[in-house]
Design a protein around this motif. Structure first.
Motif, short mmCIF file in Angstrom:
data_model
loop_
_atom_site.label_atom_id
_atom_site.label_comp_id
_atom_site.label_asym_id
_atom_site.label_seq_id
_atom_site.Cartn_x
_atom_site.Cartn_y
_atom_site.Cartn_z
N GLN A 2 51.24 34.40 -2.45
CA GLN A 2 52.10 33.30 -2.87
C GLN A 2 51.39 32.39 -3.86
OE1 GLN A 2 53.72 31.24 0.49
NE2 GLN A 2 54.14 33.12 1.58
N THR A 4 52.38 28.95 -6.98
CA THR A 4 53.31 27.97 -7.54
C THR A 4 53.34 28.15 -9.05
OG1 THR A 4 52.77 26.40 -5.78
CG2 THR A 4 53.83 25.51 -7.75
N ASP A 20 47.52 29.66 -4.10
CA ASP A 20 47.41 28.63 -3.07
C ASP A 20 46.01 28.05 -2.94
OD1 ASP A 20 50.10 28.74 -2.62
OD2 ASP A 20 49.95 29.91 -0.78
N ARG A 45 58.09 27.98 -6.07
CA ARG A 45 57.23 28.87 -5.30
C ARG A 45 57.58 30.31 -5.68
NH1 ARG A 45 52.71 27.84 -3.22
NH2 ARG A 45 53.07 29.15 -1.41
N VAL A 46 56.55 31.10 -5.94
CA VAL A 46 56.74 32.49 -6.32
C VAL A 46 55.84 33.38 -5.49
CG1 VAL A 46 57.45 31.98 -8.69
CG2 VAL A 46 55.02 32.30 -8.17
N ARG A 47 56.19 34.66 -5.48
CA ARG A 47 55.33 35.68 -4.90
C ARG A 47 54.84 36.52 -6.06
NH1 ARG A 47 55.38 40.87 -3.34
NH2 ARG A 47 57.52 41.21 -3.97
N THR A 63 58.09 37.29 -8.52
CA THR A 63 59.41 37.11 -7.93
C THR A 63 59.46 35.75 -7.25
OG1 THR A 63 58.74 38.14 -5.84
CG2 THR A 63 59.75 39.58 -7.49
N HIS A 65 59.81 33.20 -4.28
CA HIS A 65 59.48 33.23 -2.87
C HIS A 65 60.65 32.63 -2.11
CE1 HIS A 65 57.21 33.06 0.82
NE2 HIS A 65 57.55 31.80 0.95
N THR A 66 61.24 33.40 -1.21
CA THR A 66 62.34 32.90 -0.40
C THR A 66 61.93 32.87 1.05
OG1 THR A 66 63.27 35.12 -0.22
CG2 THR A 66 64.10 33.73 -1.99
N PHE A 67 62.47 31.94 1.77
CA PHE A 67 62.12 31.78 3.18
C PHE A 67 63.02 32.57 4.07
CE2 PHE A 67 60.60 28.04 1.02
CZ PHE A 67 59.28 28.01 1.45
#
Length: 67
Positions: A2, A4, A20, A45-47, A63, A65-67
């Motif tokens: 992950q 930003t 991070d 936030r991205v992956r 991509t 980042h989704t929770f």
């Protein structure tokens, strides 16, 4: 991993992220396009998928980042 989104240029579809741990990494249009994104805003936030080590480390996929 992950990160930003830090910068993004919509004309070149390239930019940079902050991992991070604070490490900056850049990505190119190929990595951006591989993720299927259309737009990226600083602070999102991205992956990211990374390959290589040390100075050769590069982002190959970005991509959201989704929770």
């Amino acid at each position: 991993m992950q990160a930003t989104a830090y910068t993004y240029d919509e004309h070149t579809r390239s930019g940079s992220v902050l991992l991070d741990d604070g490490t900056p990494l850049t990505f190119d249009a190929a990595a951006f396009d591989a993720g299927g994104l259309r737009l990226l805003r600083p602070g999102q936030r991205v992956r990211v998928d990374v390959e290589g080590t040390g100075e050769a480390r590069r982002i190959v996929l970005v991509t959201l980042h989704t929770f």
